[in-house]
Design an enzyme around this catalytic site. Structure first.
Site, PDB file in Angstrom:
ATOM      1  N   ARG A  40       0.815  -1.216   0.000  1.00 21.41           N
ATOM      2  CA  ARG A  40       0.000   0.000   0.000  1.00 21.41           C
ATOM      3  C   ARG A  40       0.849   1.267   0.000  1.00 21.41           C
ATOM      4  O   ARG A  40       0.495   2.264  -0.644  1.00 21.41           O
ATOM      5  CB  ARG A  40      -0.921  -0.033   1.227  1.00 21.41           C
ATOM      6  N   VAL A  73      -6.716   8.174  -1.502  1.00 22.45           N
ATOM      7  CA  VAL A  73      -6.553   6.729  -1.394  1.00 22.45           C
ATOM      8  C   VAL A  73      -7.430   6.311  -0.216  1.00 22.45           C
ATOM      9  O   VAL A  73      -7.183   6.693   0.925  1.00 22.45           O
ATOM     10  CB  VAL A  73      -5.087   6.347  -1.146  1.00 22.45           C
ATOM     11  N   SER A  74      -8.487   5.573  -0.513  1.00 16.39           N
ATOM     12  CA  SER A  74      -9.488   5.248   0.503  1.00 16.39           C
ATOM     13  C   SER A  74      -8.867   4.496   1.677  1.00 16.39           C
ATOM     14  O   SER A  74      -7.819   3.852   1.551  1.00 16.39           O
ATOM     15  CB  SER A  74     -10.607   4.394  -0.107  1.00 16.39           C
ATOM     16  N   SER A  75      -9.532   4.570   2.809  1.00 12.65           N
ATOM     17  CA  SER A  75      -9.042   3.885   3.999  1.00 12.65           C
ATOM     18  C   SER A  75      -9.029   2.375   3.771  1.00 12.65           C
ATOM     19  O   SER A  75      -9.885   1.837   3.057  1.00 12.65           O
ATOM     20  CB  SER A  75      -9.922   4.209   5.201  1.00 12.65           C
ATOM     21  N   PHE A 217     -17.175   9.226   0.548  1.00 11.85           N
ATOM     22  CA  PHE A 217     -16.264   9.387  -0.574  1.00 11.85           C
ATOM     23  C   PHE A 217     -16.322  10.822  -1.068  1.00 11.85           C
ATOM     24  O   PHE A 217     -17.339  11.518  -0.878  1.00 11.85           O
ATOM     25  CB  PHE A 217     -16.660   8.462  -1.739  1.00 11.85           C
TER      26      PHE A 217
END
Length: 420
Positions: A40, A73-75, A217
């Site tokens: 990641r 960048v989403s959790s 989002f």
């Protein structure tokens, strides 16, 4: 990257995976393994390793001229939950709407060498960054496309899975047209200001949810953007947002309503400090046609609540009055739900809203939640299930609670018109 950095990243990655399992965001070994396999931190250059692997936090990579995030960048928590919803399997063809890089890489890993993943974004900065990072991480096979995702990407269709990683107000016809007949669409759909990641599959001519997860989002840009409607209570300092537009013909004039005497109603319904009450917000959104989201500047807090109390953005307008959800502490770690209201009929509205909190507590608090449906815009009312109907640009969205719960409120079918 040094060996020390690589060792630290591996350690943080394992801690993150363990935390995600405890949260329930990871439920399967395959999703755990994809988090282990895809580094990641390679997709969050410039961010500290601890931030890249924080299980709950997104990493913002681009902001607009007002400082608001427009690409993230989403959790890991949200990515894990949505990958579990999607269930991408080896050999599948998949589309991601909203590029960041790492999610597409994980989808590609899950689809395997015989699968194919396309990721689409409207922002050239985002697609260029995604292409660069995917190549550097060894995922050159992912197809990165610069386009308005309102139209999907027909070249690689049909898709076994479509995962949307931006907040969508509606579902464009292209997404459904390009979905395989037995495919699955995972989309963060915004309904009355509340966003849920819906796992959707076909049933005849419409889509039906198999699961729903609370999420947040950045909003979609381009043709799929939606403005909503603002109603001011005290200029721009306190406003109500109606994401699907005001449900009636005439938008109420509520300017100055906060200058009236505040009414309160307390419910006796308590909640622990770490307990989720996201189904309560959904319940209120379906129980009241005039449900909206309340926003207030920090200097207005004393108007909304007393010291040590909290206010929440779930609000209801009925005629000339407005009410919103609040809590007060009753003991250490435990708070009681209440309602504050302003306007000529504040006391009555507060009591009605408080009663709906009690109904939620008695009949739905520990239930599975509602079912969501996405229907063609020309679907007649008589074909729709019992519950609320939200008419959007392309589709009619239904929110249906279990029959016993719906009957208890007598809400029947309600219809919310689009307010563009």
């Amino acid at each position: 990257m040094t060996m020390v950095d690589g060792s630290q990243a591996a350690e943080l990655r394992e801690e993150m995976i363990g935390a995600l399992r405890e949260m329930g965001a990871i439920r399967s070994d395959r999703v755990a393994e994809v988090f282990r396999a895809v580094p990641r931190h390679l997709f969050t250059p410039g961010a500290a390793l601890a931030d890249a692997y924080d299980p709950r936090d997104a990493v913002h990579v681009k902001r607009d001229d007002r400082g608001r995030p427009i690409s993230t960048v989403s959790s890991p928590q949200l990515q894990g939950s949505m990958l579990e919803q999607a269930d991408v399997r080896p050999g599948m063809t998949a589309l991601e709407i909203g590029s960041g890089g790492v999610n597409a890489a994980m989808m590609s890993w899950l689809a395997g060498p015989e699968g194919h993943v396309t990721t689409v974004d409207i922002d050239s900065d985002v697609t260029e960054r995604a292409r660069r990072l995917l190549d550097a991480a060894g995922y050159e096979q992912v197809n990165v496309v610069l386009a308005d995702a309102e139209n999907g990407f027909a070249t690689d269709a049909p898709y076994d899975r479509i995962i949307v990683t931006v907040g969508a107000w509606d579902i464009p016809p292209a997404w459904i047209d390009q979905l395989a007949q037995d495919g699955r669409l995972v989309v963060p759909l915004r309904m009355r200001g509340l966003t849920r990641s819906l796992e959707l599959e076909r049933e005849g001519d419409h889509l039906v949810s198999r699961s729903a997860i609370i999420c947040g989002f950045v909003a979609m840009q381009g043709a799929g953007a939606n403005r909503g409607q603002l109603v001011q209570l005290r200029g721009t300092k306190v406003e109500l947002r109606f994401d699907d537009g005001w449900p009636g013909e005439e938008v109420p004039d509520l300017e100055g309503v906060l200058d009236t005497e505040r009414a309160e109603a307390w419910t006796g319904v308590t909640i622990g400090g770490m307990e989720s009450f996201e189904t309560l917000q959904l319940w209120l959104a379906t129980a009241f046609p005039g449900f909206g989201k309340l926003r207030a500047d920090a200097d207005q807090r004393s108007v909304l609540v007393d010291d040590d109390n909290m206010w929440f953005d779930s609000a209801v307008v009925a005629d000339d009055s407005v009410a919103y959800l609040t809590t007060r502490r009753v003991e250490s770690g435990v708070s009681e739900f209440g309602v504050h209201a302003f306007g000529p009929h504040a006391a009555d509205l507060a009591e009605v809203m408080a009663e709906q909190v009690c109904i939620w507590d008695r009949q739905h608090r520990h239930g599975a939640g509602p079912t969501f449906g996405v229907w063609p815009l020309d679907t007649p009312d008589e074909r729709l299930p019992e519950g609320i109907v939200i008419n959007k640009r392309h589709h009619r969205v239904t929110i249906s609670w279990p029959a016993a719960t719906t009957a208890a409120t007598g809400q029947g079918n309600q219809e919310q018109q689009e307010g563009e």
